[in-house]
Every structure is written in C-alpha cells, then in structure tokens.
Design a protein around this motif. Sequence first.
Motif, PDB file in Angstrom:
ATOM      1  N   ASN A  22       0.809  -1.223   0.000  1.00  0.00           N
ATOM      2  CA  ASN A  22       0.000   0.000   0.000  1.00  0.00           C
ATOM      3  C   ASN A  22       0.845   1.277   0.000  1.00  0.00           C
ATOM      4  OD1 ASN A  22      -2.194  -1.797   0.145  1.00  0.00           O
ATOM      5  ND2 ASN A  22      -1.879  -1.956   2.359  1.00  0.00           N
ATOM      6  N   SER A  23       1.275   1.659  -1.196  1.00  0.00           N
ATOM      7  CA  SER A  23       2.198   2.794  -1.278  1.00  0.00           C
ATOM      8  C   SER A  23       1.530   4.128  -0.942  1.00  0.00           C
ATOM      9  CB  SER A  23       2.845   2.849  -2.670  1.00  0.00           C
ATOM     10  OG  SER A  23       1.901   3.173  -3.664  1.00  0.00           O
ATOM     11  N   PHE A  24       0.251   4.262  -1.273  1.00  0.00           N
ATOM     12  CA  PHE A  24      -0.434   5.533  -0.991  1.00  0.00           C
ATOM     13  C   PHE A  24      -0.455   5.800   0.517  1.00  0.00           C
ATOM     14  CE2 PHE A  24      -4.197   8.047   0.026  1.00  0.00           C
ATOM     15  CZ  PHE A  24      -4.107   9.108  -0.867  1.00  0.00           C
ATOM     16  N   VAL A  25      -0.856   4.769   1.258  1.00  0.00           N
ATOM     17  CA  VAL A  25      -0.928   4.911   2.720  1.00  0.00           C
ATOM     18  C   VAL A  25       0.464   5.150   3.307  1.00  0.00           C
ATOM     19  CG1 VAL A  25      -1.400   3.589   4.838  1.00  0.00           C
ATOM     20  CG2 VAL A  25      -3.086   3.649   2.983  1.00  0.00           C
ATOM     21  N   ARG A  26       1.440   4.465   2.738  1.00  0.00           N
ATOM     22  CA  ARG A  26       2.816   4.594   3.227  1.00  0.00           C
ATOM     23  C   ARG A  26       3.369   5.995   2.959  1.00  0.00           C
ATOM     24  NH1 ARG A  26       4.482  -0.262   1.031  1.00  0.00           N
ATOM     25  NH2 ARG A  26       5.254   0.745  -0.861  1.00  0.00           N
ATOM     26  N   ASP A  27       3.145   6.481   1.734  1.00  0.00           N
ATOM     27  CA  ASP A  27       3.804   7.728   1.304  1.00  0.00           C
ATOM     28  C   ASP A  27       3.067   8.996   1.708  1.00  0.00           C
ATOM     29  OD1 ASP A  27       5.516   6.030   0.015  1.00  0.00           O
ATOM     30  OD2 ASP A  27       4.859   6.534  -2.029  1.00  0.00           O
ATOM     31  N   LEU A  28       1.752   8.913   1.886  1.00  0.00           N
ATOM     32  CA  LEU A  28       0.994  10.157   1.896  1.00  0.00           C
ATOM     33  C   LEU A  28       0.082  10.388   3.095  1.00  0.00           C
ATOM     34  CD1 LEU A  28       0.249  10.090  -1.939  1.00  0.00           C
ATOM     35  CD2 LEU A  28       1.892  11.526  -0.735  1.00  0.00           C
ATOM     36  N   PRO A  29       0.654  10.243   4.322  1.00  0.00           N
ATOM     37  CA  PRO A  29      -0.163  10.605   5.479  1.00  0.00           C
ATOM     38  C   PRO A  29      -0.621  12.058   5.304  1.00  0.00           C
ATOM     39  CG  PRO A  29       2.041   9.858   6.171  1.00  0.00           C
ATOM     40  CD  PRO A  29       2.031   9.885   4.684  1.00  0.00           C
ATOM     41  N   GLY A  30      -1.815  12.342   5.730  1.00  0.00           N
ATOM     42  CA  GLY A  30      -2.352  13.692   5.523  1.00  0.00           C
ATOM     43  C   GLY A  30      -3.358  13.710   4.390  1.00  0.00           C
ATOM     44  N   LEU A  31      -3.322  12.667   3.540  1.00  0.00           N
ATOM     45  CA  LEU A  31      -4.255  12.639   2.410  1.00  0.00           C
ATOM     46  C   LEU A  31      -5.296  11.528   2.548  1.00  0.00           C
ATOM     47  CD1 LEU A  31      -1.951  13.437  -0.661  1.00  0.00           C
ATOM     48  CD2 LEU A  31      -3.444  14.955   0.649  1.00  0.00           C
ATOM     49  N   TYR A  32      -5.458  11.034   3.765  1.00  0.00           N
ATOM     50  CA  TYR A  32      -6.492  10.004   3.952  1.00  0.00           C
ATOM     51  C   TYR A  32      -6.860   9.891   5.422  1.00  0.00           C
ATOM     52  CZ  TYR A  32      -2.387   7.299   5.361  1.00  0.00           C
ATOM     53  OH  TYR A  32      -1.235   6.882   5.973  1.00  0.00           O
ATOM     54  N   GLU A  33      -7.972   9.227   5.659  1.00  0.00           N
ATOM     55  CA  GLU A  33      -8.374   8.839   7.017  1.00  0.00           C
ATOM     56  C   GLU A  33      -8.519   7.327   7.004  1.00  0.00           C
ATOM     57  OE1 GLU A  33      -9.199  10.887   9.600  1.00  0.00           O
ATOM     58  OE2 GLU A  33      -9.507  12.853   8.644  1.00  0.00           O
ATOM     59  N   ARG A  34      -7.913   6.669   7.964  1.00  0.00           N
ATOM     60  CA  ARG A  34      -8.137   5.218   8.069  1.00  0.00           C
ATOM     61  C   ARG A  34      -9.597   4.990   8.429  1.00  0.00           C
ATOM     62  NH1 ARG A  34      -3.398   2.182   8.057  1.00  0.00           N
ATOM     63  NH2 ARG A  34      -1.533   3.473   8.333  1.00  0.00           N
ATOM     64  N   TRP A  35     -10.220   4.036   7.747  1.00  0.00           N
ATOM     65  CA  TRP A  35     -11.649   3.830   7.972  1.00  0.00           C
ATOM     66  C   TRP A  35     -12.017   2.390   7.664  1.00  0.00           C
ATOM     67  CZ3 TRP A  35     -14.004   7.042  10.894  1.00  0.00           C
ATOM     68  CH2 TRP A  35     -15.405   7.047  10.986  1.00  0.00           C
ATOM     69  N   HIS A  36     -13.263   2.067   7.896  1.00  0.00           N
ATOM     70  CA  HIS A  36     -13.717   0.689   7.638  1.00  0.00           C
ATOM     71  C   HIS A  36     -15.118   0.767   7.055  1.00  0.00           C
ATOM     72  CE1 HIS A  36     -16.129   1.488  11.140  1.00  0.00           C
ATOM     73  NE2 HIS A  36     -15.027   2.031  11.635  1.00  0.00           N
ATOM     74  N   ALA A  37     -15.500  -0.268   6.344  1.00  0.00           N
ATOM     75  CA  ALA A  37     -16.816  -0.280   5.697  1.00  0.00           C
ATOM     76  C   ALA A  37     -17.916  -0.518   6.728  1.00  0.00           C
ATOM     77  CB  ALA A  37     -16.855  -1.380   4.644  1.00  0.00           C
ATOM     78  N   THR A  38     -19.103  -0.065   6.386  1.00  0.00           N
ATOM     79  CA  THR A  38     -20.286  -0.402   7.177  1.00  0.00           C
ATOM     80  C   THR A  38     -20.641  -1.857   6.858  1.00  0.00           C
ATOM     81  OG1 THR A  38     -21.082   1.851   7.067  1.00  0.00           O
ATOM     82  CG2 THR A  38     -22.747   0.159   7.479  1.00  0.00           C
ATOM     83  N   THR A  39     -21.018  -2.614   7.893  1.00  0.00           N
ATOM     84  CA  THR A  39     -21.311  -4.029   7.654  1.00  0.00           C
ATOM     85  C   THR A  39     -22.555  -4.207   6.789  1.00  0.00           C
ATOM     86  OG1 THR A  39     -20.343  -4.511   9.791  1.00  0.00           O
ATOM     87  CG2 THR A  39     -21.714  -6.236   8.820  1.00  0.00           C
ATOM     88  N   ALA A  40     -22.408  -5.004   5.757  1.00  0.00           N
ATOM     89  CA  ALA A  40     -23.551  -5.349   4.906  1.00  0.00           C
ATOM     90  C   ALA A  40     -24.239  -6.559   5.524  1.00  0.00           C
ATOM     91  CB  ALA A  40     -23.065  -5.678   3.502  1.00  0.00           C
ATOM     92  N   SER A  41     -25.579  -6.512   5.624  1.00  0.00           N
ATOM     93  CA  SER A  41     -26.242  -7.552   6.414  1.00  0.00           C
ATOM     94  C   SER A  41     -26.300  -8.898   5.703  1.00  0.00           C
ATOM     95  CB  SER A  41     -27.629  -7.096   6.849  1.00  0.00           C
ATOM     96  OG  SER A  41     -28.453  -6.963   5.722  1.00  0.00           O
TER      97      SER A  41
END
Length: 504
Positions: A22-41
């Motif tokens: 995951n190069s984007f996450v590695r290189d570019l803190p400040g340009l994302y928020e760590r998050w998770h999906a809403t559970t699909a039932s």
Amino acid sequence: MATGVLVADTVEVVTTLFGFDNSFVRDLPGLYERWHATTASEPELLVLNEPLALGLGVDPAALRSAAGVEVLVGNVVPDGAEPVAQAYAGHQFGGFSPRLGDGRALLLGEVVDTAGRRRDLHLKGSGRTPFARGGDGLAAIGPMLREYLMCEAMAALRVPTTRALAVVATGDTVRRESMLPGAVFVRVASSHLRVGTFQYAASLEDPGVLSALLEHAIQRHYPDAADANVPALALIEAVMDAQADLIAHWMNLGFIHGVMNTDNVTISGETIDFGPCAFMDRYDPATVFSSIDHGGRYAYGNQPSIGQWNLARLAEPLLPVINADLDTAVEDATELLRTFPERYERRLVAGQAAKLGLDAEHPEAGALASDLLDLMHASQADFTTTWRRLSDVLRGDDAGVRAELSTASAAVDAWLDRFRSVHAAVGGPVDEIATGMDLVNPIYIPRNHLVEAALAAGSAGDLAPFEELSNVLADPFVERDGFERFAQPAPEGFLESYQTFCGT
Ligand code: AMP
Ligand code: MG
C-alpha cells in the motif's frame, strides 16, 4: 496468491487473497483517514469480472466463495489491506469545494498485478466516511451495475479506464426517491490520484504533503518526469497528454462523461466515475444527458475545452514547486497549458483518420471527418451507425451511410465522392482497409435504452438482460448474427426525455 483457496473456504485462508502493497498509505499521510466499511447484512455477489480477477492474481472461485464475498463487500478486511477514505478537493461545475474526499468509498489497498502493474482496489457504496458530509455513504444496485457495465464497455472499446471487478448486493436498503436495494461496487484503477488530490494537498499547512504527492504521482505514473529540469512541469505535461488522449477517445466514440469535475479527473488518464455518463445517439455537439448539468457545461462538444480548464486547475496548486518566483511559475505553466489544444487535436484527428480508414498523417483526414460530422449534425444521424457503415462504402455499398445522412443529398453525394477519391488516390487493398475500419468503429455501444432496461431488470433481481448486454459489449467491433437489436437506435420518443443522474 489465491491458489488452494478453493478447497478451504474459511476466512483465514481467504483473507490472504490479495498480495497488498500500500504505497499511498505509506507515502501520503495527511491525504487520507483510516476507515472501515459499514457491515452489509446479507451480501450477495451479483457480478464478478473473472478475467480481471485472474489478472490480479486471484482465483475467481475464491472471490465467489462466501468468505470472498465478505471481502468484496467490505465486511472482512483481508490481510495486508489498510482501508482508507482518500481526501481530495474539487471544482464541481466550476465552483471550488475544498474538502470532498471519499464520502462513500474506501481504498482497500494496492495490488501488483500479474503484469507487474500497481492497481488500487477500491470499494464504492461501503458506508459513510469522515468525508460523507450530508450523504448516506451508500449506493443502490442500479447505479453500481451501471458503473460496472459502462466501465467494462469502455475497456472493450480500448478507452483508458478504471475497471470493474464486482458488484455485491448488501442486503440492505438505500433511501432515494424510493427505497432501493443497496450494493457495493468494487473498482480497480491504476490509482485514484486526481486533480482534486493536488488541490487538497496544496490547501494543507504542511508543504511537505504536496511534494510527497508530486513525487508519489511521478514515481507511480510518469517516472521519466523525475529527471526533468522541473518535475512538476513534466508531470503536468504528461497528464496533459494522457487527458488529451482520453478525451480524443471519448469524442471519437460519442461518449459524454457528464461530470468532468476536477475530483473526477485522474492523473493516470483513466476514465473514472461513470455516474451520469452516456453515449450519444444522434450526433449533436450540444448533447447533455445529466439531470444536474443545466448550463450544458459538460456537453459533448465542451469536453476538450473543459479538459484544458481542468488541467489549469492541476497547475495552480503546483505553482510553488514549479518556480519560487510566482510570476515565472505562472508564465511557464501558462505556456505549457496553451499547448493542450494542439496536443488534443493531433490525437483526435489521428483517431478520425483511423475511423476513415486513412493513415494518421493523411492531410485530408481532419477535413473529411469534420465535414462528415456537419452532415451528421444536419441529418440528426446516429453517430455510431454512420461511422460503422463507412466501411461498406469502400466495399461498394453506400446505402447504410445514405440512410443516416438522409437530408442534404447533394452534399452527401459530394462527400462520398471525396471519400472514395481520397481512398482511390491512396490505392490500398480495399477489403483490408474496410476491415481495419471495423476494428475502430464499433457496431455495439451501451445504447441508453438497452442500459436502462438491463438495470431495471437487474435491480428487480433479474440479471439475465445485464449479462446478455455485457456479453455483447465485451466484443463491440465484431458484428454477430442474432444481435441486431443491440445495434438499433432507441425507440421513437425515448431520447427526448432521457436523463442520467449523479451520485446515485
Ligand atoms: P461524484 O460526483 O459521484 O464523483 O461525487 C462527488 C462527491 O460526493 C464525492 O466526494 C463523493 O464521495 C460524494 N458522494 C456522492 N454520493 C455520496 C453518498 N451517497 N454519500 C456520501 N458521499 C457521497
Ligand atoms: Mg467522483
């Protein structure tokens, strides 16, 4: 990575499906928020792109398994994935929104595919994120099937595009004008870097983020730009060429993107976000389908100039890294941006030449094409059919073209004479040239009435029309018996009221 998963249908095994890096996450803190999906039932896989899965190094059977579907819908985070909502800004219909971002989407991570290309794996419709603003974070089955269909049609038409891996029904409902069944769309892209990503990075206090983004984008998409005197200018130039190429493809197929906001303009030059897009039937440069495009800003004929405008929005945030002296930076960027029309025109005409069966450099190609378009406009001719039937003229049958260009007949005679005499002067093997034309002028495009019918059935649980249409569009250049209705124009009256929708 996925071999062996077939036999062991467990979450532990399936979570190693993709080999993430995951190069984007590695290189570019400040340009994302760590998050998770809403559970699909109650996730249910509706469509899976098996060849694409194989290209990502994954066994399609593993993705079809219950545990694979949990991964595709976002319920289970596979090993190595680092889901984030990406931040970006954007000019929407000309007005600047400083903070858009993935309101209902997540970047799961990056996978290096079997051809060695780095690809983003991305979920859309996976629930609210910190960027959701007033939105519900969700998506309905119909629009996600639409994105899948259009995306894959574009790929088959050889247009640079993001790709569709899957649509998974969530089992939950989404409130729109009525209650609709929800879905997650799984997208693959060479990256999700947009013009709006640069606009957002430049708005942050920390100038390091913009330089990191510049370096990341160059490494990922245009590594040669790193060696240029001014890498930022070289990046803009490379994106200009990619976007010129992309828009020329769109124009030569009658494709209207519909929402060319700067957050929907990729650095890679891939088509992204197929919300309100549509193919034009009757040729008219003023054609607009999107219900919210009241001024016709993103009309078919405006796409090249909007493309140039969007590239100027890419240059603005980069000015500080182009030159420390702002006036010089503006001068250099402006000089470069002025070359866009020439770059675009060259690609457009090369494409038109191919559609006419001529060499890219043939001196008559541009004029022949634009005169043909004028005749098509005057006759309200079907764009796709007229181009397709041109090869028959070389084979000695001009009835198909004449049926489309029904009005100004003396002008049509004159044009056809000119077309034939240009080819006579070239003197190539007619059959071969005609066959070559058929390889660039599709017979099957996603015609709006067919798309709508397939989506209506799909939303109601009958995927057969969607699968049939997908199958036809997978091979758009080869005319096949029994598929006649897929090449027919919309029924009388359909187009008069046809509208498409954004963000649905
Ligand atoms: P689009 O025009 O579809 O590219 O979307 C523009 C912006 O609106 C992006 O920031 C999207 O993430 C956001 N957006 C669109 N639909 C929704 C939704 N239902 N919930 C949250 N955000 C959304
Ligand atoms: Mg978008």
